[in-house]
Design a protein around this motif. Structure first.
Motif, PDB file in Angstrom:
ATOM      1  N   GLY A  80     -11.228 -11.679  16.449  1.00 60.14           N
ATOM      2  CA  GLY A  80     -11.768 -10.335  15.933  1.00 60.14           C
ATOM      3  C   GLY A  80     -10.422  -9.575  15.559  1.00 60.14           C
ATOM      4  N   LEU A  81     -10.791  -8.085  15.425  1.00 58.85           N
ATOM      5  CA  LEU A  81      -9.662  -6.951  15.211  1.00 58.85           C
ATOM      6  C   LEU A  81     -10.046  -6.091  15.951  1.00 58.85           C
ATOM      7  CD1 LEU A  81      -7.164  -6.073  13.792  1.00 58.85           C
ATOM      8  CD2 LEU A  81      -8.605  -5.354  11.984  1.00 58.85           C
TER       9      LEU A  81
ATOM     10  N   GLY B 107     -14.716  -5.688   9.335  1.00 59.76           N
ATOM     11  CA  GLY B 107     -14.788  -6.742   8.592  1.00 59.76           C
ATOM     12  C   GLY B 107     -13.738  -6.143   7.268  1.00 59.76           C
ATOM     13  N   LEU B 108     -14.378  -5.332   6.809  1.00 51.92           N
ATOM     14  CA  LEU B 108     -13.699  -4.906   5.486  1.00 51.92           C
ATOM     15  C   LEU B 108     -12.195  -4.422   5.690  1.00 51.92           C
ATOM     16  CD1 LEU B 108     -13.637  -4.284   2.551  1.00 51.92           C
ATOM     17  CD2 LEU B 108     -14.718  -2.039   2.729  1.00 51.92           C
ATOM     18  N   GLU B 109     -11.869  -3.750   6.922  1.00 54.95           N
ATOM     19  CA  GLU B 109     -10.439  -3.478   7.280  1.00 54.95           C
ATOM     20  C   GLU B 109      -9.666  -4.893   7.395  1.00 54.95           C
ATOM     21  OE1 GLU B 109     -10.066  -1.459  10.947  1.00 54.95           O
ATOM     22  OE2 GLU B 109     -10.751   0.563  10.096  1.00 54.95           O
ATOM     23  N   MET B 110      -9.937  -5.830   8.048  1.00 52.08           N
ATOM     24  CA  MET B 110      -9.503  -7.167   7.958  1.00 52.08           C
ATOM     25  C   MET B 110      -9.358  -7.676   6.748  1.00 52.08           C
ATOM     26  SD  MET B 110     -10.238 -10.265  10.407  1.00 52.08           S
ATOM     27  CE  MET B 110      -9.513  -9.825  11.897  1.00 52.08           C
ATOM     28  N   THR B 111     -10.323  -7.639   5.859  1.00 54.94           N
ATOM     29  CA  THR B 111     -10.337  -8.101   4.383  1.00 54.94           C
ATOM     30  C   THR B 111      -8.997  -7.417   3.807  1.00 54.94           C
ATOM     31  OG1 THR B 111     -12.711  -8.723   4.386  1.00 54.94           O
ATOM     32  CG2 THR B 111     -11.531  -8.407   2.280  1.00 54.94           C
ATOM     33  N   GLU B 112      -8.987  -6.116   4.010  1.00 54.36           N
ATOM     34  CA  GLU B 112      -7.968  -5.301   3.073  1.00 54.36           C
ATOM     35  C   GLU B 112      -6.681  -5.782   3.595  1.00 54.36           C
ATOM     36  OE1 GLU B 112      -6.875  -0.971   2.031  1.00 54.36           O
ATOM     37  OE2 GLU B 112      -8.487  -1.154   3.307  1.00 54.36           O
ATOM     38  N   MET B 113      -6.503  -5.878   4.961  1.00 52.75           N
ATOM     39  CA  MET B 113      -5.292  -6.504   5.440  1.00 52.75           C
ATOM     40  C   MET B 113      -4.410  -7.697   4.617  1.00 52.75           C
ATOM     41  SD  MET B 113      -6.165  -5.475   9.165  1.00 52.75           S
ATOM     42  CE  MET B 113      -4.759  -6.003  10.027  1.00 52.75           C
TER      43      MET B 113
ATOM     44  N   HIS C 224      -5.833  -8.942   2.016  1.00 51.99           N
ATOM     45  CA  HIS C 224      -5.613  -8.809   0.346  1.00 51.99           C
ATOM     46  C   HIS C 224      -4.471  -8.056   0.170  1.00 51.99           C
ATOM     47  CE1 HIS C 224      -7.337  -8.032  -3.438  1.00 51.99           C
ATOM     48  NE2 HIS C 224      -6.917  -6.963  -3.451  1.00 51.99           N
ATOM     49  N   SER C 225      -3.798  -7.039   0.954  1.00 48.39           N
ATOM     50  CA  SER C 225      -2.604  -6.467   0.750  1.00 48.39           C
ATOM     51  C   SER C 225      -1.508  -7.572   0.821  1.00 48.39           C
ATOM     52  CB  SER C 225      -2.190  -5.457   1.903  1.00 48.39           C
ATOM     53  OG  SER C 225      -1.939  -6.102   3.213  1.00 48.39           O
ATOM     54  N   ARG C 226      -1.604  -8.800   1.390  1.00 41.72           N
ATOM     55  CA  ARG C 226      -0.464  -9.768   1.416  1.00 41.72           C
ATOM     56  C   ARG C 226      -0.710 -10.760   0.377  1.00 41.72           C
ATOM     57  NH1 ARG C 226       2.257 -10.465   7.367  1.00 41.72           N
ATOM     58  NH2 ARG C 226       2.071  -8.351   8.034  1.00 41.72           N
ATOM     59  N   ASN C 227      -1.721 -10.512  -0.686  1.00 52.28           N
ATOM     60  CA  ASN C 227      -2.122 -11.428  -1.767  1.00 52.28           C
ATOM     61  C   ASN C 227      -2.736 -12.878  -0.999  1.00 52.28           C
ATOM     62  OD1 ASN C 227      -1.073  -9.696  -3.905  1.00 52.28           O
ATOM     63  ND2 ASN C 227       0.758 -10.268  -3.062  1.00 52.28           N
ATOM     64  N   ILE C 228      -3.533 -12.640   0.000  1.00 54.69           N
ATOM     65  CA  ILE C 228      -4.084 -13.818   0.637  1.00 54.69           C
ATOM     66  C   ILE C 228      -5.436 -13.855   0.203  1.00 54.69           C
ATOM     67  CG2 ILE C 228      -4.680 -15.048   2.690  1.00 54.69           C
ATOM     68  CD1 ILE C 228      -2.021 -13.668   3.891  1.00 54.69           C
ATOM     69  N   PRO C 229      -6.016 -14.903  -0.550  1.00 55.70           N
ATOM     70  CA  PRO C 229      -7.487 -14.544  -0.810  1.00 55.70           C
ATOM     71  C   PRO C 229      -8.455 -14.645   0.372  1.00 55.70           C
ATOM     72  CG  PRO C 229      -6.159 -16.262  -1.984  1.00 55.70           C
ATOM     73  CD  PRO C 229      -5.274 -16.002  -1.024  1.00 55.70           C
ATOM     74  N   VAL C 230      -9.496 -13.760   0.267  1.00 51.70           N
ATOM     75  CA  VAL C 230     -10.446 -13.459   1.316  1.00 51.70           C
ATOM     76  C   VAL C 230     -11.774 -13.873   0.814  1.00 51.70           C
ATOM     77  CG1 VAL C 230     -11.213 -12.089   2.862  1.00 51.70           C
ATOM     78  CG2 VAL C 230      -8.967 -11.924   2.301  1.00 51.70           C
ATOM     79  N   THR C 231     -12.550 -14.742   1.718  1.00 51.74           N
ATOM     80  CA  THR C 231     -13.994 -14.894   1.352  1.00 51.74           C
ATOM     81  C   THR C 231     -14.553 -13.941   2.527  1.00 51.74           C
ATOM     82  OG1 THR C 231     -13.959 -16.862   0.181  1.00 51.74           O
ATOM     83  CG2 THR C 231     -16.249 -16.307   1.377  1.00 51.74           C
ATOM     84  N   PHE C 232     -15.429 -13.130   1.986  1.00 58.04           N
ATOM     85  CA  PHE C 232     -16.240 -11.998   2.938  1.00 58.04           C
ATOM     86  C   PHE C 232     -17.562 -12.315   2.861  1.00 58.04           C
ATOM     87  CE2 PHE C 232     -16.492  -7.111   3.573  1.00 58.04           C
ATOM     88  CZ  PHE C 232     -16.672  -7.276   5.025  1.00 58.04           C
TER      89      PHE C 232
ATOM     90  N   PHE D  92      -8.080 -19.397   8.445  1.00 56.54           N
ATOM     91  CA  PHE D  92      -8.287 -18.158   9.465  1.00 56.54           C
ATOM     92  C   PHE D  92      -9.692 -17.969   9.171  1.00 56.54           C
ATOM     93  CE2 PHE D  92      -8.449 -13.944  10.697  1.00 56.54           C
ATOM     94  CZ  PHE D  92      -7.599 -13.826  11.889  1.00 56.54           C
ATOM     95  N   VAL D  93     -10.552 -17.593  10.475  1.00 53.25           N
ATOM     96  CA  VAL D  93     -11.654 -17.036  10.489  1.00 53.25           C
ATOM     97  C   VAL D  93     -11.716 -15.601  11.211  1.00 53.25           C
ATOM     98  CG1 VAL D  93     -14.088 -17.246  10.982  1.00 53.25           C
ATOM     99  CG2 VAL D  93     -12.599 -19.311  10.280  1.00 53.25           C
ATOM    100  N   GLY D  94     -12.102 -14.482  10.494  1.00 51.24           N
ATOM    101  CA  GLY D  94     -12.281 -13.312  11.346  1.00 51.24           C
ATOM    102  C   GLY D  94     -13.643 -13.271  11.728  1.00 51.24           C
ATOM    103  N   LEU D  95     -14.021 -12.922  12.874  1.00 52.71           N
ATOM    104  CA  LEU D  95     -15.247 -12.617  13.410  1.00 52.71           C
ATOM    105  C   LEU D  95     -15.187 -10.983  13.526  1.00 52.71           C
ATOM    106  CD1 LEU D  95     -15.542 -15.532  16.184  1.00 52.71           C
ATOM    107  CD2 LEU D  95     -16.389 -15.451  13.792  1.00 52.71           C
ATOM    108  N   THR D  96     -16.320 -10.571  12.653  1.00 51.38           N
ATOM    109  CA  THR D  96     -16.101  -8.981  12.834  1.00 51.38           C
ATOM    110  C   THR D  96     -17.616  -8.533  12.850  1.00 51.38           C
ATOM    111  OG1 THR D  96     -15.920  -8.773  10.567  1.00 51.38           O
ATOM    112  CG2 THR D  96     -14.005  -8.806  11.802  1.00 51.38           C
ATOM    113  N   ALA D  97     -18.472  -9.227  13.384  1.00 50.05           N
ATOM    114  CA  ALA D  97     -20.048  -8.889  13.206  1.00 50.05           C
ATOM    115  C   ALA D  97     -20.319  -8.125  14.439  1.00 50.05           C
ATOM    116  CB  ALA D  97     -21.026 -10.399  13.553  1.00 50.05           C
TER     117      ALA D  97
END
Length: 459
Positions: A127-128, A156-162, A164-172, A235-240
């Motif tokens: 998580g974050l 979840g959106l914060e982690m996505t933006e993080m 995204h800021s490094r040009n890493i593709p994200v599936t949300f 990488f999998v972010g768990l932000t539920a």
């Protein structure tokens, strides 16, 4: 009876615990100890994303210099609590020490939810919330081709933006029909969803995590969704969502603190054990006020709880009475503010006035009572209003028409930003067949005068 020779021990160095320590020191000479195994010094948790994005350094997120703690005679213990013994008023620490307390404040925050997904404990699945989570994101960033974020909330959106800021593709992955639609009214929820997609983020609505697959080294390599789709990722972010971080309390055999989802507290933030209090994300208020939740994992409520309990511990027993509900966030480039009672599924007595800019990135929503016409809440996207002005209108049961005629008093956007109050009034006139005129345009002097009247009236 409060004694100045008491030892007050605080578990957790977040906003709740640190605020309690600061106010106890202002009010007394008690011995104060703060325990945390996350970081040695208090930092702003909401700034974690800006460290990763390169906008701040970690030391810049610490509101107080290292000398602050010694100067104010607040002892810091860098360790975790393994067990709480309320019978003997003793804490057993992970490194083997024991700490005796006279008063105990539990302010240990939250932990990201896990719902038993296969693979949820693999490497590069997290998580974050903590500083260690930030370190984990840094550890797994090199060579990262895609991240999958699970859960459609703010984190979840914060982690996505993080990423995204490094040009890493994200599936949300968001299980709802639109982003955060359990909290946001439909129009604002759709606005955020559009904005996410405009940033070329792969937003998957009505999609849930089913399983996380492992590579040969125990690291996440892909996810399987509820539709059976396989999405390759490293990488999998768990932000539920998050839950109170109280496993160590529930596992403590000699602890008389009652818990449900969180630590149960009364109106004075007292637990069921003598001389033990709970604050912030981990506290569950047994009798919350109308319109408030038993657990509110919000920065400002934690700060208020910390100040409240300090007065009680220092001899002036004080009930926790939260102020007007408000929250703020940033959805990529869109700022968000809410004041008062704004619901995704409003009751029948709530009337709505909603205005949206033609660019689809700004909106103003006013909620008022159908019978009395009193203002109930404000929901703002891409527009900033003054907290104190909105709060005054709601507390004084101002009518919707009084608010609209003076809406410029609330406008907190910079001087040369466009103003939208006239358009909101025109929307009201059109919807309700009125002929209202805007009286107050944006004027700092008038706003200050308006607020001074509020405080003079309270004397």
């Amino acid at each position: 009876m409060a004694r100045d020779n008491e030892h007050v021990v605080i578990i957790g160095n977040g906003i709740s615990g640190v605020t309690a320590a600061r106010f106890i020191r202002k009010l007394s000479d008690k011995k104060i100890t703060i325990i945390s195994g996350e970081t040695k010094y208090f930092f702003s948790r909401t700034a974690l994303m800006y460290i990763y994005m390169g906008h701040m350094k970690f030391e810049n997120t610490q509101p107080y210099e290292p000398w602050f703690w010694e100067k104010n005679r607040i002892d810091l213990v860098f360790d975790y609590v393994n067990e709480v013994d309320t019978k003997n008023k003793t804490l057993k620490m992970r490194q083997g020490d024991s700490i005796h307390y006279d008063k105990l404040i539990i302010a240990c925050g939250s932990t990201p939810n896990k719902f038993g997904w296969p693979g949820q404990d693999l490497d590069a699945v997290q998580g974050l919330y903590t500083y260690q989570d930030l370190e984990g994101m840094e550890k797994y960033t090199n060579g990262l081709k895609r991240a999958v974020i699970v859960g459609g909330g703010l984190i979840g959106l914060e982690m996505t933006e993080m990423f995204h800021s490094r040009n890493i593709p994200v599936t949300f992955l968001v299980r709802e029909k639109s982003y955060w639609n359990a909290v946001m009214p439909k129009e604002e929820s759709l606005m955020i969803g559009r904005h996410i997609s405009e940033h070329h983020i792969d937003l998957r609505l009505e999609t849930e995590l089913k399983e996380i697959l492992s590579d040969d080294n125990g690291r996440a390599r892909a996810v399987i969704t509820n539709t059976g789709e396989k999405i390759d990722c490293e990488f999998v972010g768990l932000t539920a969502g998050v839950s109170p971080n109280i496993k160590f309390i529930k596992a403590s055999e000699a602890c008389d603190v009652d818990t449900q989802r969180g630590i149960l507290v009364n109106d004075y933030l007292e637990t069921t054990a003598p001389d033990v209090y709970a604050l912030g994300d981990c506290a569950q208020v047994m009798n919350p006020m109308d319109g408030r939740r038993p657990i509110e994992a919000v920065w400002y409520t934690g700060r208020m709880m910390g100040e409240t309990v300090a007065h009680t511990i220092c001899g002036k027993r004080t009930a926790y009475v939260p102020s007007l509900w408000f929250n703020s966030a940033k959805f990529l480039d869109i700022e968000y503010q809410v004041y008062g009672n704004v619901q995704a599924n409003p009751p029948d007595n709530h009337a709505q006035l909603y205005w949206e800019h033609r660019d689809g990135r700004k909106s103003i929503r006013l909620v008022f009572d159908k019978e009395s016409n009193t203002i109930l809440g404000f929901n703002l996207m891409g527009v900033r209003y003054r907290h104190e002005v909105c709060e005054k209108w709601i507390e004084e049961n101002a009518s919707i028409e009084e608010v609209l005629q003076n809406l410029g008093l609330a406008n907190f956007d910079p001087e040369f930003f466009d103003e939208y109050e006239t358009a909101v009034v025109e929307q009201y006139n059109s919807k309700f067949n009125k002929n209202l005129k805007l009286q107050q345009k944006r004027n700092l002097t008038a706003a200050i005068r308006f607020l001074k009247n509020k405080f003079v009236g309270q004397k």
